[in-house]
Structures are given as C-alpha cells and as structure tokens.
Design a protein around this motif. Structure first.
Motif, PDB file in Angstrom:
ATOM      1  N   MET A  30       0.860  -1.199   0.000  1.00  0.00           N
ATOM      2  CA  MET A  30       0.000   0.000   0.000  1.00  0.00           C
ATOM      3  C   MET A  30       0.892   1.244   0.000  1.00  0.00           C
ATOM      4  O   MET A  30       1.814   1.351   0.795  1.00  0.00           O
ATOM      5  CB  MET A  30      -0.871  -0.032   1.264  1.00  0.00           C
ATOM      6  N   SER A  31       0.627   2.164  -0.884  1.00  0.00           N
ATOM      7  CA  SER A  31       1.492   3.337  -0.957  1.00  0.00           C
ATOM      8  C   SER A  31       1.214   4.289   0.195  1.00  0.00           C
ATOM      9  O   SER A  31       0.080   4.556   0.551  1.00  0.00           O
ATOM     10  CB  SER A  31       1.255   4.086  -2.272  1.00  0.00           C
ATOM     11  N   LYS A  55       3.029   8.008   2.114  1.00  0.00           N
ATOM     12  CA  LYS A  55       4.022   9.032   1.848  1.00  0.00           C
ATOM     13  C   LYS A  55       5.361   8.594   2.414  1.00  0.00           C
ATOM     14  O   LYS A  55       5.431   8.070   3.527  1.00  0.00           O
ATOM     15  CB  LYS A  55       3.591  10.356   2.474  1.00  0.00           C
ATOM     16  N   GLU A  85       6.567   8.542   6.253  1.00  0.00           N
ATOM     17  CA  GLU A  85       5.388   8.665   7.111  1.00  0.00           C
ATOM     18  C   GLU A  85       5.560   7.886   8.418  1.00  0.00           C
ATOM     19  O   GLU A  85       4.983   8.237   9.434  1.00  0.00           O
ATOM     20  CB  GLU A  85       4.160   8.161   6.350  1.00  0.00           C
ATOM     21  N   LEU A  90      -2.905   3.098   6.563  1.00  0.00           N
ATOM     22  CA  LEU A  90      -3.096   3.784   5.277  1.00  0.00           C
ATOM     23  C   LEU A  90      -2.785   5.267   5.373  1.00  0.00           C
ATOM     24  O   LEU A  90      -2.343   5.882   4.404  1.00  0.00           O
ATOM     25  CB  LEU A  90      -4.530   3.600   4.779  1.00  0.00           C
ATOM     26  N   SER A  91      -3.073   5.852   6.535  1.00  0.00           N
ATOM     27  CA  SER A  91      -2.677   7.244   6.747  1.00  0.00           C
ATOM     28  C   SER A  91      -2.486   7.449   8.231  1.00  0.00           C
ATOM     29  O   SER A  91      -3.160   6.822   9.047  1.00  0.00           O
ATOM     30  CB  SER A  91      -3.710   8.220   6.186  1.00  0.00           C
ATOM     31  N   VAL A 131      -5.924   5.995   9.751  1.00  0.00           N
ATOM     32  CA  VAL A 131      -6.833   5.063   9.073  1.00  0.00           C
ATOM     33  C   VAL A 131      -6.043   3.794   8.791  1.00  0.00           C
ATOM     34  O   VAL A 131      -4.914   3.843   8.291  1.00  0.00           O
ATOM     35  CB  VAL A 131      -7.393   5.663   7.770  1.00  0.00           C
ATOM     36  N   LEU A 133      -9.013  10.071   3.194  1.00  0.00           N
ATOM     37  CA  LEU A 133      -7.699  10.137   3.837  1.00  0.00           C
ATOM     38  C   LEU A 133      -7.086  11.530   3.803  1.00  0.00           C
ATOM     39  O   LEU A 133      -6.287  11.882   4.647  1.00  0.00           O
ATOM     40  CB  LEU A 133      -6.746   9.133   3.192  1.00  0.00           C
ATOM     41  N   ARG A 162      -6.618   7.414  -5.691  1.00  0.00           N
ATOM     42  CA  ARG A 162      -5.422   8.240  -5.526  1.00  0.00           C
ATOM     43  C   ARG A 162      -5.619   9.585  -6.218  1.00  0.00           C
ATOM     44  O   ARG A 162      -6.328   9.689  -7.207  1.00  0.00           O
ATOM     45  CB  ARG A 162      -4.198   7.520  -6.103  1.00  0.00           C
ATOM     46  N   LEU A 169      -2.674   8.272  -1.980  1.00  0.00           N
ATOM     47  CA  LEU A 169      -3.936   7.658  -1.580  1.00  0.00           C
ATOM     48  C   LEU A 169      -4.839   8.708  -0.920  1.00  0.00           C
ATOM     49  O   LEU A 169      -4.450   9.376   0.032  1.00  0.00           O
ATOM     50  CB  LEU A 169      -3.640   6.515  -0.597  1.00  0.00           C
TER      51      LEU A 169
END
Lengths: 150, 150, 150, 150
Positions: free
Chosen positions: B1-2, B4, B7, B114-115, B122, C99, C128, C133
């Motif tokens: 999963m991408s 930043k 992060e 995810l973030s 999330v 997100l 995205r 994302l």
C-alpha cells in the motif's frame, strides 16, 4: 423506525421466548461477554451486558472488540423469531461508530430490523451505557436455509 | 500500500519487539480469543489466532463477533510503535465485510496503516483463513495523549 | 489481492472493451462527474476523473459526495465483464474513508473484486489523487438476473 | 435519538435559516442533484431531492452515487448551525446501506447528530422515498477552524 406494515408478520413468539430464557447458556463468545437477551418483539431485540473489569483495556475503557462482539451478536439474534424454523442468519458486513469511551456499568443494545427480505436483512444496533448513547451500528445479514432444504 | 515516504519514520522497534514478545499475556478479550502478534514493521502488523471449537457457533462457523474482536485488536495494535511513549490509540469506527465462513484452522490478520496524522489514523485489516481471504476491514483510530500531558 | 484461482474465469473481454470505449457517453451522474473507465482486466478496473472547479466546495476541497459517487460507480462497473449477459449489479452497501482533502488534479480509482459469488460480490476501491492515496472504500453488490429470466 | 442535555446549546438559528433559504443556489454537486434543505432544528436537518430521469441508471433505479452524494451532503450540513462562525465540517468517513431500489418520486433525508464534540461529530442519515425507508447511513465529520484561527 418505519417498516412496511406486515413486514414482521411471521414473528414467532415461542422462539423469542426460548431465546430470552436461555441466552446465558449458549457458551462461546456471547457467554464470555455475558450477553443477556432481555426482550424480543417483532423486529426488535433488547440485550444487556455488564462491563466487568476483565473487559477493560489497560487504558481504562471497554475493549473495542468487546463492543463489536456484542453488536454482532445482537445484529443476528433479532432475526431468529422472524425466520422459518431451521434457517439461520449470518452477518455479511457491519459498521460501527464508537461515540464515547465506556468505563463501567451496563451496556444495553437495542437491535432493530430496518428491512427484511427472503434472503437478507438490514439491522441497526444502538448501544447505550447507563442511558447514554455509546455506539451505533448497522449491518447486513444473510438468511440461509438448513443444509438439505429445498 | 502506498504511503508518503517517511510517514513511519518514528517507528520504534523496541516497542514493536516488546509487543510481539508479550502478546499472549495481556488478558481480557485478546487472550480469550488467543490473539498472537507475530510481526511488526513500520505501518504493518501480522497477527494470528487459532479457530478453537469454543469460538464456533452452533451453525458451524466462527462467530462474527470473534472476527470483529480480532479485527478491532489489530486495528489498534499496529499504531503503538508509531506513537509517542504514553500515547494510546482508540478505535472510533470500523467496518468489516465477511467474505466466507470460517470453520477451522488459523486466522491471519495483516493490519496496514493507510494514513497517519498527529491525532488520527486510518488502518486496513485483511484476514485470511489458511491462505484464503476471509474478512476485510477498514477503520479510524484516535491517538490520545496520556492524562496530564500538555 | 489474493482470490481463488479461476474465480474470474468468466471474464468477458468484449464487454470490458465496450465499456472502456463508451464510458464517457453514459449520461447521468457518471457523465456529470466526468468518470472515464480506463482499463478493465479480470476482477480489476482503473477509472479516472478530473477535479474541475465545479466539483470543489467553498472550503476548497472536492465535495465528499463527488468522491462517493465516483467510488460507487467503480464498485459496480468492475463486475459487468464477470457477469452473464443481461445481469446487472447494484450496490447494497459501501463504506469509505477520506484520507486527505483533494484540491485539484486527477482522481484515479482502482476497483478490485475481493470475492465473487453467483449472487453477490465484495469489491474494494482505492482512490489516488496524483499518486497519493486519498480515499479507500469497500462494499457489497448484488447480482440480479434480467426481468423474465428463469 | 437521545443526546446529552444541552449538547446543541450553541445552535444558531440565523445560520440555519440562511442555509434553508439559499440551499438551491450553491452550485456544484448539490445543485446538480437538486438538494433542498427544508428544515433545520438543533441537531437535525430535513432535506429533499426529486428523482428526475437523468439520475436513473439504465437498470431503472437511482444511481447509488446519487444517493451517496445526497447522504454526504446531509451529513455535513446539519453541523453548520452548531459550529462557531468560520468553522467548517468535512466528512472523514461514512457508510450506507441501500434498503430498496428507488425508481421515482422524492427522496427525503433526515440527518441527526448523534454526538458532537469540539473537533468531531457522528451523524446518522435516514433517507425515505415517498415515506418508505430507502437508505440508512452513519458517518464521522471533522470540525476545522478557518485558516489563521488560533
């Protein structure tokens, strides 16, 4: 909650009474959590569980998974008196929002059938902690025939 | 999963190692379910639990609440090595889809951030049963400072 | 995403090609949003839409309903090449997490079928914004036969 | 829906009245959908939209994304009279269940604030189609200060 008139015509009071009378003896997760079914009317269930210390995290609040387990159980149970004998209900999805941390007292869930078809149902669950709304959920259940049914 | 780049720079390997080493001793729901944290890397957690008979409903499948409890635990745990010491994470909402009935074997959850912001995250959880996708979930967690922190 | 081998055997390349070729001409909400289907492979769809000023709220970000409409469309479209001719797919539920705010550029959705049965499917959508994302979703779709089918 | 007494004390009738009076002129997705805010009281909003032919799919039902856009808009609007001037609300997540296909008539959404904190709120939306429940949703919104606020 508005539902179509007659939607719950098949409600079976005998099954409802039996579920309420025996809810503390089912074993497994519901018994571990201490879930008691209190009241079952057409399309509606009230259930309770006590917040005992073992269900609290080190941060001092009920584990989110405890609430989720309670909710999942109430999503399904409300359907049994509405289904044909031998049918069973399985949650296919649900979502919950935690509104506030629960630290003690009793959880009371009200489970309400929002729509009921031959093969699936949508159910809403509101959970209160000593009267204050603590969690809201909605989910879908699949109604299945017993193996061998035609 | 991408995500930043950078992060998860604050990832604390020592906390991750301590969580994996002690995950079977926490008590409460996670211990009842038998959840084991297996592997923690920046923004990712793998956990397992065995499907023992007590967790199966009379219909022969894992209780939906068991899966929900497992998912909720994995949503939160993945964040601890990313937070500052003393901070804690609480699920504010999550949603899960059950993809197939689980009857035996082992559940393996992969929890992915995810973030990640200063105050919330999330997270996505995929659960496999002996290699086959059985449940998918996504949820939000709130990151809180310890009482007394400024 | 792991799926059972052969799950997408019925993939119909001709339908996929026709959908990609005509996606800008369907009218209604998808055309208002400017959704373009770009690529359809078995169990997977990539779609894009440009963030034009009309879709931005006074607060400077894409309206949440724009993202929700984009997601809902991608949830359903990915199924058409997998269904029998004349069948159609209707979303029965979905959930999304936003997100980050989207202010400009292009949205690219990747829609992935997680499970596909005869009557329902679970699909995941990742959106995205210029590579980052921005939204994740998962939902259930019901597969229906055309009126009159036996 | 029970809420803590005084939770909506800050309700600003002037903002509510202005929103109702101007709801058809905002442009963007809400105007495309034809959303009208009809009534705003503390913690509650009623909004309507007409199901015009352009919003129907080739399968003869309202596009799921239309309903999702309507829901998302109602999730946020109910909060404005409860926030401080200049603050804005952004949906961070929501989930909806479609209860039945909508083919014509009017959609009426009732949006209810279930909890309201300084930084976030949980809101429920029930949508009826000519009196029958057609969609239920719940979601979380983040309340933000205007740029430059301290």
């Amino acid at each position: 909650m508005s539902t179509k008139s007659g939607e719950f015509e098949g409600f079976n009071q005998r099954i409802a009474d039996a579920m309420v009378a025996s809810s503390e003896q089912g074993g497994g997760l519901p018994q571990y959590l201490g879930i008691h079914l209190r009241e079952m009317t057409p399309g509606r269930l009230v259930a309770t569980m006590d917040v005992r210390p073992e269900l609290i995290t080190p941060m001092g609040a009920v584990h989110g998974g405890v609430m989720a387990g309670f909710v999942d159980h109430c999503l399904g149970c409300v359907l049994y008196p509405l289904m044909k004998p031998g049918q069973w209900a399985a949650t296919t999805e649900f979502k919950l929002n935690y509104l506030r941390a629960v630290r003690a007292g009793t959880l009371t869930a009200e489970s309400t059938v929002l729509s009921m078809g031959r093969r699936s149902a949508v159910v809403r669950v509101d959970v209160r902690n000593d009267g204050t709304l603590a969690c809201v959920a909605q989910g879908t259940l699949l109604v299945s025939d017993p193996p061998g049914a035609k």
